[in-house]
Design a protein around this motif. Structure first.
Motif, short mmCIF file in Angstrom:
data_model
loop_
_atom_site.label_atom_id
_atom_site.label_comp_id
_atom_site.label_asym_id
_atom_site.label_seq_id
_atom_site.Cartn_x
_atom_site.Cartn_y
_atom_site.Cartn_z
N THR A 1 1.03 -1.07 -0.24
CA THR A 1 -0.32 0.42 0.49
C THR A 1 0.74 1.74 -0.21
OG1 THR A 1 -1.49 -1.00 1.14
CG2 THR A 1 -2.17 1.36 1.34
N ARG A 2 2.10 0.99 1.14
CA ARG A 2 2.82 2.68 0.52
C ARG A 2 3.61 1.81 1.06
NH1 ARG A 2 2.01 8.11 1.19
NH2 ARG A 2 3.28 9.41 2.65
N PRO A 3 4.86 1.67 0.41
CA PRO A 3 6.25 0.85 0.90
C PRO A 3 6.87 1.87 1.85
CG PRO A 3 6.53 1.10 -1.46
CD PRO A 3 4.57 1.54 -1.87
N GLY A 4 8.18 1.37 2.34
CA GLY A 4 9.13 2.32 2.76
C GLY A 4 10.38 2.55 2.08
N PHE A 5 11.27 3.11 2.78
CA PHE A 5 12.27 3.98 1.26
C PHE A 5 13.57 2.93 2.31
CE2 PHE A 5 9.38 6.80 -0.32
CZ PHE A 5 10.00 7.60 -1.23
N THR B 1 26.94 -11.19 -5.29
CA THR B 1 25.86 -11.86 -5.06
C THR B 1 24.79 -12.12 -3.54
OG1 THR B 1 27.80 -12.15 -3.81
CG2 THR B 1 27.86 -13.70 -5.83
N LEU B 2 23.87 -12.36 -4.02
CA LEU B 2 22.75 -11.62 -3.53
C LEU B 2 22.19 -12.89 -1.85
CD1 LEU B 2 20.10 -9.83 -5.69
CD2 LEU B 2 22.02 -9.17 -4.13
N THR B 3 21.87 -12.51 -0.86
CA THR B 3 21.39 -13.72 0.32
C THR B 3 20.68 -12.92 0.84
OG1 THR B 3 23.58 -13.13 1.51
CG2 THR B 3 23.56 -14.91 0.46
N GLN B 4 18.98 -14.28 1.12
CA GLN B 4 18.21 -13.00 2.39
C GLN B 4 18.95 -13.82 3.66
OE1 GLN B 4 15.05 -12.53 0.56
NE2 GLN B 4 14.50 -11.08 2.33
N ALA B 5 19.30 -12.41 4.21
CA ALA B 5 19.63 -12.06 5.24
C ALA B 5 18.83 -12.44 6.67
CB ALA B 5 21.20 -10.96 5.99
N GLY B 6 17.84 -12.48 6.86
CA GLY B 6 16.48 -12.13 7.61
C GLY B 6 15.44 -11.45 7.14
N PRO B 7 14.22 -11.16 7.48
CA PRO B 7 12.92 -10.26 7.16
C PRO B 7 13.59 -9.27 6.61
CG PRO B 7 12.75 -12.10 9.04
CD PRO B 7 13.54 -11.66 8.85
N ASP B 8 13.30 -8.98 5.71
CA ASP B 8 13.06 -7.53 4.95
C ASP B 8 15.10 -7.23 4.81
OD1 ASP B 8 10.97 -6.81 4.18
OD2 ASP B 8 9.75 -6.56 6.32
N LYS C 1 15.17 -2.13 5.18
CA LYS C 1 14.22 -1.01 5.46
C LYS C 1 13.02 -0.83 7.16
CE LYS C 1 9.54 -3.09 4.32
NZ LYS C 1 9.06 -2.81 5.38
N HIS C 2 13.60 0.42 7.29
CA HIS C 2 12.93 0.51 8.59
C HIS C 2 10.88 -0.18 8.72
CE1 HIS C 2 14.70 4.46 10.15
NE2 HIS C 2 14.31 4.80 8.78
N ALA C 3 11.78 -0.71 10.41
CA ALA C 3 10.96 -1.74 10.80
C ALA C 3 9.06 -0.97 10.77
CB ALA C 3 10.73 -2.09 11.99
N GLY C 4 8.46 -1.93 9.97
CA GLY C 4 6.58 -1.28 10.02
C GLY C 4 6.42 -0.91 9.05
N THR C 5 7.69 -0.48 7.69
CA THR C 5 6.80 0.13 6.59
C THR C 5 6.35 -0.64 5.77
OG1 THR C 5 8.87 -0.43 5.87
CG2 THR C 5 8.42 2.51 6.95
N GLY C 6 5.69 -0.46 5.04
CA GLY C 6 4.82 -1.09 3.51
C GLY C 6 6.20 -1.81 3.29
N GLY C 7 6.23 -2.32 2.50
CA GLY C 7 6.97 -3.07 0.94
C GLY C 7 7.15 -4.72 1.76
N ALA C 8 8.27 -4.59 0.93
CA ALA C 8 9.34 -6.13 1.23
C ALA C 8 10.71 -5.37 0.23
CB ALA C 8 8.85 -7.16 1.11
N VAL C 9 11.98 -6.03 0.74
CA VAL C 9 12.85 -6.25 0.96
C VAL C 9 13.39 -7.57 0.99
CG1 VAL C 9 15.33 -5.97 0.92
CG2 VAL C 9 13.29 -3.81 2.11
N SER C 10 13.39 -8.22 -0.11
CA SER C 10 14.19 -9.37 -0.33
C SER C 10 15.01 -9.82 -1.90
CB SER C 10 12.33 -10.34 -1.42
OG SER C 10 12.27 -9.78 -2.90
N VAL C 11 15.44 -10.71 -2.00
CA VAL C 11 16.52 -11.30 -3.28
C VAL C 11 15.80 -10.42 -4.67
CG1 VAL C 11 17.56 -12.71 -4.66
CG2 VAL C 11 18.16 -12.50 -1.95
N GLY C 12 14.09 -10.75 -4.78
CA GLY C 12 13.54 -10.46 -6.04
C GLY C 12 13.65 -8.68 -5.95
N THR C 13 13.48 -8.19 -4.86
CA THR C 13 13.45 -6.74 -5.08
C THR C 13 14.68 -5.83 -5.19
OG1 THR C 13 12.91 -6.45 -3.17
CG2 THR C 13 10.80 -7.33 -3.51
N VAL C 14 15.31 -6.67 -4.11
CA VAL C 14 16.92 -5.97 -4.72
C VAL C 14 17.51 -6.48 -6.53
CG1 VAL C 14 19.26 -5.96 -3.94
CG2 VAL C 14 17.39 -5.97 -2.30
N THR C 15 17.23 -7.53 -6.30
CA THR C 15 17.98 -8.03 -8.02
C THR C 15 16.99 -7.33 -9.10
OG1 THR C 15 17.70 -10.13 -7.55
CG2 THR C 15 17.71 -9.66 -9.60
N ALA C 16 15.59 -7.09 -9.05
CA ALA C 16 14.45 -5.86 -9.91
C ALA C 16 15.46 -4.51 -10.39
CB ALA C 16 13.46 -5.74 -8.61
#
Length: 581
Positions: free
Chosen positions: A212-216, A270-277, A231-246
């Motif tokens: 709805t309102r992704p965080g920066f 190289t990218l790795t998912q190091a945890g949620p967001d 990104k800051h906790a509690g903000t919208g969107g997601a930080v994933s290997v996919g979004t960073v690759t994009a």
């Protein structure tokens, strides 16, 4: 210093979310807050502003943000670095000092200049453009930060430089620490476009729980140049290997990503998912930069106008031909360029009138505004009662508007000044890179083993692949990537230049360059000339190629049945480090 430096972003373009600066300052801890306000089209806009008033030429929205947030940033000890100075960094810095006095905030301001080559364009062989700005690097920013500046304003630096500068100052990197600099460039490239790193414009957007309102985004950069994107906790969107690759695939050219301070080897990322967001970017290899700097050249190309006819129901092609024949024969003066495009958006036996309608666009360009103004659009409207049945338009006639032409130029870096103007007014000449390396193509990596032959299904490419596209002058890039090794074995062999020409007929006669990035399971295509003379020229209805990748994803292609059936489970966080091992 061993702890990472936390660098946030609050702007991906001139006109981005005005409240983002406050959101980032209040949302959590930061060391630096950066913003990218410039683009090829923005420089043209600022050039026209400067024509009207020589005191302008900067991003005015940044002043509004600083009126709201300067005190908050100083109180929290967050230093700000932005390229909002555009064509007038000194003028914007003066305005910021006025704001500080008005607010009663004690803050130190510095700026970087030297990029504006407009007055020297002819002697440098760049013609006589409206604007001519060399892409400077990060070392002027470093000088300003080392002098104690709380806010640093630049003109045209590379987009990543506003992130590289704080990291280099924080860790005391040297000019030849190419791997560290390259790592910071990659982190900067990921976050400089704001919410495109946190789910904006993401092909698999339906996998993100709340867009709805992704965080920066934030880059936590370590002393070796590796980083974590978050990104800051509690903000919208997601930080994933996919979004960073994009975002990594956005507006790139090849495996070597050239800049004024370092040439970054994107084929080592190289990218790795190091945890949620949290996405880790491993150490990146860097090389000496090329000896030349790129120059952004914007010229007023003339005047442009457009009329769009709505064609409904039967006989669409015949109706379009009648409108073309009538308008061209009724014009008393013929513009230098007159282009027609019929968009067959209609469908047979449509349930709504809109679904039964196609759009016929007529675009005209000419150096003389009189040839594309009312003399053109009024003739188009005169067809209303004299042309095809159901004749109507999407808008009423208007006067021609000026359009711009973007071209890249290149100059010897040693001919471009790079000046840091410190808070006390002293001016420091920043040396350009002496250790340089001519840019050369990277040899194609080894192809993966092809998948064994088997049953295939005709499905949209987007059923298994993501993509992102963007503009660079008259060229567009499309980066395409997949999420499993098996899918990569298929993609690397199947998505060739010839296949792209088949899937995107517009590219049939254009030069296409393919680059493989196996570490990202990605291929990148640069399509030369598809955008004409740049975004302001508006050669096609999507002048910045924003939707080009999604068109490609919608096209059908034979895909092995097993790949279609065995899709990885959707996860906004991407695979974990353990799953990737």
């Amino acid at each position: 210093m061993s702890a990472p430096v936390r660098i946030g972003n609050c702007s991906g373009f001139y006109g981005d979310r005005i409240t983002a600066m406050r959101e980032m300052l209040e949302g959590g801890e930061l060391d630096y807050l950066t913003g990218d306000y410039l683009a090829e089209l923005t420089m043209l806009i600022l050039g026209r502003d400067r024509m009207k008033d020589p005191n302008l030429g900067y991003a005015k929205t940044f002043l509004r943000q600083m009126e709201d947030c300067l005190g908050l940033a100083v109180d929290k000890g967050v230093r700000i670095v932005v390229n909002a100075g555009g064509l007038n960094p000194a003028g914007l810095t003066d305005k910021l000092r006025e704001i500080a006095v008005k607010l009663g905030v004690a803050a130190e301001f510095a700026h970087v200049e030297g990029d504006d080559l407009t007055g020297r364009a002819a002697e440098l062989g760049l013609g006589q453009p409206l604007t001519a700005n060399a892409y400077l690097g990060a070392w002027g920013i470093v000088e300003c930060l080392n002098s104690g500046a709380d806010v640093v304003v630049t003109g045209r630096v590379t987009d990543a430089s506003v992130i590289v500068g704080p990291a280099a100052a924080h860790f005391g990197w040297r000019r030849t620490d190419y791997d560290q600099l390259a790592g910071a460039v990659v982190a900067g490239h990921v976050i400089e476009c704001g919410t495109q790193a946190t789910g904006g414009n993401y092909a698999f957007f339906q996998e993100i729980a709340d867009l709805t309102r992704p965080g920066f985004p934030i880059a936590e950069i370590s002393s070796d140049g590796s980083s974590v994107i978050t990104k800051h906790a509690g903000t919208g969107g997601a930080v994933s290997v996919g979004t960073v690759t994009a975002q990594l695939m956005y507006e790139i050219q090849g495996a070597r990503y050239a800049g004024p301070d370092v040439t970054t080897r994107l084929d080592t990322v190289t990218l790795t998912q190091a945890g949620p967001d949290r996405v880790g970017i491993g150490p990146v290899s860097g090389e000496a930069p090329p000896p030349e700097l790129k120059v952004s050249l914007n010229t007023l190309g003339g005047f442009r106008n457009e009329m769009a006819f709505v064609l409904t129901g039967l006989d669409i092609e015949a109706k379009a031909e009648l409108a073309r024949k009538q308008l061209e024969s009724w014009l008393t003066v013929t513009p230098a360029e007159l282009d027609w495009e019929l968009a067959r958006l209609d469908r047979p036996d449509a349930e709504t009138e809109e679904q039964a309608s196609a759009i016929l666009r007529c675009v005209v360009r000419d150096p003389d505004p009189n040839k594309v103004g009312r003399s053109f659009s009024s003739v188009a409207v005169e067809l209303a009662l004299a042309s095809y049945p159901g004749c109507t338009f999407t808008s009423m006639p208007g006067n021609g508007a000026p359009y711009g032409v973007f071209t890249p130029g290149y100059v010897d870096a040693q001919q471009v000044p790079h000046i840091a103007v410190l808070p006390d007014g002293s001016r420091v000449d920043v040396a350009q890179a002496v250790d340089t390396r001519a840019l050369a193509a990277v040899a194609d990596p080894a192809m993966p083993e092809p998948l064994p032959a088997g049953q295939v299904r005709e499905v949209p490419l987007g059923a298994i692949a993501a993509a992102r596209s963007g503009d660079k002058g008259g060229n567009a890039n499309i980066g395409v990537w997949v999420r499993t090794d098996e899918q990569w074995r298929w993609l690397a062999h199947e998505l060739t230049v010839d296949r792209i020409r088949t899937m995107l007929p517009e590219t049939e006669n254009l030069t296409i360059v393919r680059t493989m990035l196996p570490e990202l399971r990605a291929v990148n295509f640069v399509i030369e000339g598809i955008l004409g003379q740049g975004v302001a020229y508006q050669a096609r209805f999507d002048p910045q190629a924003k939707g080009l990748a999604e068109w490609l994803r919608s096209r059908h292609i034979p895909v092995p049945q097993a790949l279609v059936e065995n899709q990885p489970e959707a996860s906004p966080e991407g695979p974990s480090i353990e799953e990737q091992a």
